[in-house]
Design an enzyme around this catalytic site. Structure first.
Site, PDB file in Angstrom:
ATOM      1  N   GLU A   8     -30.401  30.236  62.712  1.00  0.00           N
ATOM      2  CA  GLU A   8     -29.401  30.954  61.924  1.00  0.00           C
ATOM      3  C   GLU A   8     -27.991  30.441  62.229  1.00  0.00           C
ATOM      4  O   GLU A   8     -27.157  30.336  61.340  1.00  0.00           O
ATOM      5  CB  GLU A   8     -29.493  32.464  62.167  1.00  0.00           C
ATOM      6  CG  GLU A   8     -30.779  33.087  61.644  1.00  0.00           C
ATOM      7  CD  GLU A   8     -30.951  32.927  60.134  1.00  0.00           C
ATOM      8  OE1 GLU A   8     -29.962  32.688  59.426  1.00  0.00           O
ATOM      9  OE2 GLU A   8     -32.103  33.017  59.665  1.00  0.00           O
ATOM     10  N   TYR A  47     -23.676  38.707  59.956  1.00  0.00           N
ATOM     11  CA  TYR A  47     -24.809  38.015  59.344  1.00  0.00           C
ATOM     12  C   TYR A  47     -25.843  37.639  60.410  1.00  0.00           C
ATOM     13  O   TYR A  47     -27.033  37.952  60.289  1.00  0.00           O
ATOM     14  CB  TYR A  47     -24.377  36.758  58.571  1.00  0.00           C
ATOM     15  CG  TYR A  47     -25.594  35.933  58.215  1.00  0.00           C
ATOM     16  CD1 TYR A  47     -26.375  36.289  57.121  1.00  0.00           C
ATOM     17  CD2 TYR A  47     -26.036  34.892  59.033  1.00  0.00           C
ATOM     18  CE1 TYR A  47     -27.559  35.605  56.829  1.00  0.00           C
ATOM     19  CE2 TYR A  47     -27.211  34.208  58.757  1.00  0.00           C
ATOM     20  CZ  TYR A  47     -27.955  34.565  57.655  1.00  0.00           C
ATOM     21  OH  TYR A  47     -29.127  33.915  57.387  1.00  0.00           O
ATOM     22  N   ASP A  81     -25.327  36.979  52.875  1.00  0.00           N
ATOM     23  CA  ASP A  81     -24.790  35.613  52.932  1.00  0.00           C
ATOM     24  C   ASP A  81     -24.524  35.161  51.490  1.00  0.00           C
ATOM     25  O   ASP A  81     -24.610  35.990  50.567  1.00  0.00           O
ATOM     26  CB  ASP A  81     -25.746  34.663  53.678  1.00  0.00           C
ATOM     27  CG  ASP A  81     -26.961  34.297  52.842  1.00  0.00           C
ATOM     28  OD1 ASP A  81     -27.243  34.995  51.836  1.00  0.00           O
ATOM     29  OD2 ASP A  81     -27.635  33.308  53.183  1.00  0.00           O
TER      30      ASP A  81
END
Ligand code: SF4
Length: 341
Positions: free
Chosen positions: A26, A109, A127
């Site tokens: 990520e 996020y 996102d």
């Protein structure tokens, strides 16, 4: 979610729900394309298979593995956060949003992604893909990236994320839909599992939504780059601490631009002496030219051969070409290598 279980792309970081591996993927995927991350993530987790390994790594080595991915603060902060996790959370990525957000480099996020994907906790995320899908699906006519838009998206994402299992699958499904079907230009509505409920599809507004902010023109920067070579070694300078790409190695570079630059020297401070000071390099013939982009800067550079005059200045070093593979080079330095080989 059914659509996702049928159609999702097989990506290496999806093979395990190990929180460390999810977190690294990520962190890399922010601002970077999946195709690029595909070549970086496996090398990174092979070199640092556990969070503990990363916490014990030297910063230089982490930066070297990140070399070319850009946004190098992400790499520094990953290492910092790994140290914090070992110290405060027994070496395991924390399980609450609050604790996750307290870590270096972890924003809403990343916290949502790791907690939902690795631990299946009902945590939302937003996102660019989620923004596009929701904006079209629900007909949200707000400027992408604006405060109002973000507030709406986070509140929607929070309402929609399943509470009784499947949060990680749900979040990934929405992002996957945005990445593969509800793409920015010409979304493939015919293949879309949610087309019957989609406002933009029904009203023929897929080209309008999400509403994009006006684009800023990139700032042009013109550089001269010097390749001094001696017995198979090249001379590199280390970028100064505190600035962009701090600590990374580059070929000696000066801005030669007479184009309108907003803040001259911001990107490439004049590391070579100015006129009147004793020269460090004596320029030779041209080797080639290259183009490069760093965030909003559009760079054009001419690459010249050069010879060192006098001593190696502090912060500069000779490196054998064979050593460069494992060195924390800037992305542009890698291009210079190709031009000058
Ligand atoms: S129907 Fe089209 S616009 Fe609507 S969510 Fe699906 S792909 Fe996107």
């Amino acid at each position: 979610m059914e659509w996702y279980s049928r159609e999702c792309r097989a990506l290496p970081w999806r093979e395990s729900r190990d929180s460390y591996r999810v977190w690294i993927s990520e962190a890399m995927l922010q601002q970077t394309r999946v195709e690029t991350v595909l070549s970086y993530w496996p090398r990174f987790v092979e070199r640092f298979p556990t969070l503990e390994d990363l916490s014990e790594a030297e910063e230089d080595e982490v930066l070297a593995l990140w070399s070319g991915l850009g946004y190098y603060n992400r790499a520094r902060k990953l290492r910092e956060a790994a140290i914090e996790i070992v110290r405060q959370h027994g070496g395991e990525f924390p399980r609450t949003r609050e604790e996750a957000l307290a870590l270096a480099g972890v924003g809403p996020y990343t916290a949502g992604a790791v907690l939902s994907i690795a631990y299946d906790l009902p945590e939302a995320l937003v996102d660019g893909n989620v923004q596009r899908v929701f904006s079209r699906l629900f007909g949200i006519d707000e400027v992408a990236g604006s405060t109002r838009m973000n507030r709406l998206l986070w509140s929607l994402a929070g309402e929609l994320v399943p509470r009784s299992g499947g949060a990680g699958t749900w979040n990934q499904a929405v992002m996957e839909l945005g990445a593969t079907v509800c793409v920015p230009r010409s979304p493939r509505c015919g293949e879309c599992p949610v087309r019957r409920g989609c406002v933009a599809h029904r009203e023929g507004r897929t080209g309008e939504l999400p509403r994009m902010p006006e684009k800023r023109e990139p700032t042009l920067v013109q550089l001269s780059i010097f390749v001094a070579e001696r017995e198979g070694a090249v001379l590199l300078e280390q970028r100064p601490v505190g600035g962009r790409m701090a600590g990374l190695w580059q070929f000696p570079t000066i801005e030669v631009s007479d184009l309108p630059i907003e803040q001259p020297g911001e990107l490439f401070p004049r590391l070579l002496p100015r006129a009147g000071e004793s020269p460090v390099l004596s320029p030779g013939g041209p080797l080639g030219a290259l183009r490069h982009s760093i965030t909003r800067y559009s760079i054009r550079a001419e690459v010249h051969s050069a010879e060192l005059v006098g001593e190696v200045p502090s912060g500069w070093r000779w490196f054998d070409r064979g050593q460069l593979e494992d060195l924390a080079l800037t992305g542009m330095a890698r291009k210079v290598l190709r031009v000058s080989e």
